[in-house]
Write a protein that holds these residues in place. Sequence first.
Motif, short mmCIF file in Angstrom:
data_model
loop_
_atom_site.label_atom_id
_atom_site.label_comp_id
_atom_site.label_asym_id
_atom_site.label_seq_id
_atom_site.Cartn_x
_atom_site.Cartn_y
_atom_site.Cartn_z
N ILE A 1 35.87 38.11 48.32
CA ILE A 1 37.09 37.82 49.08
C ILE A 1 38.31 37.83 48.17
N VAL A 2 38.20 37.27 46.99
CA VAL A 2 39.31 37.28 46.03
C VAL A 2 39.64 38.72 45.61
N LYS A 3 38.62 39.53 45.37
CA LYS A 3 38.85 40.93 45.01
C LYS A 3 39.57 41.67 46.13
N VAL A 4 39.20 41.41 47.37
CA VAL A 4 39.86 42.04 48.51
C VAL A 4 41.31 41.59 48.57
N ALA A 5 41.54 40.30 48.41
CA ALA A 5 42.90 39.76 48.51
C ALA A 5 43.80 40.32 47.41
N LYS A 6 43.26 40.59 46.24
CA LYS A 6 44.06 41.11 45.12
C LYS A 6 44.16 42.63 45.11
N SER A 7 43.46 43.31 46.00
CA SER A 7 43.45 44.77 46.00
C SER A 7 44.80 45.32 46.48
N TRP B 1 31.16 46.47 51.86
CA TRP B 1 32.34 46.37 51.00
C TRP B 1 32.05 46.94 49.61
N LEU B 2 30.87 46.65 49.07
CA LEU B 2 30.52 47.18 47.75
C LEU B 2 30.46 48.70 47.76
N LEU B 3 30.00 49.28 48.88
CA LEU B 3 29.86 50.73 48.97
C LEU B 3 31.16 51.44 49.35
N MET B 4 31.94 50.85 50.26
CA MET B 4 33.08 51.56 50.82
C MET B 4 34.42 50.84 50.71
N GLY B 5 34.41 49.65 50.15
CA GLY B 5 35.60 48.82 50.14
C GLY B 5 36.72 49.33 49.25
N PRO B 6 37.85 48.63 49.30
CA PRO B 6 39.00 49.03 48.47
C PRO B 6 38.65 48.92 46.98
N LYS B 7 39.04 49.90 46.26
CA LYS B 7 38.76 49.92 44.82
C LYS B 7 40.04 49.59 44.04
N GLY B 8 39.84 48.94 42.91
CA GLY B 8 40.98 48.67 42.02
C GLY B 8 41.69 47.44 42.27
#
Length: 59
Positions: free
Chosen positions: A21-27, A52-59
């Motif tokens: 969730i933190v990774k998504v929020a910071k993407s 999310w691991l397969l298709m989620g926002p990267k970076g």
Amino acid sequence: MGIEVGGLLGLIWLIILIWAIVKVAKSSAGTFAKILWILALLIFPLVGLIVWLLMGPKG
């Protein structure tokens, strides 16, 4: 012994979910995409995390 193992696995799962969730929020994804990913992670924890691991926002 089973309760301790289950509790430890639950704690590890919770930490992984919070990290995602933190990774998504910071993407750099848009606000709407972030909201959708976070909802997916909260409503469908296992499937949401795998997707999310397969298709989620990267970076």
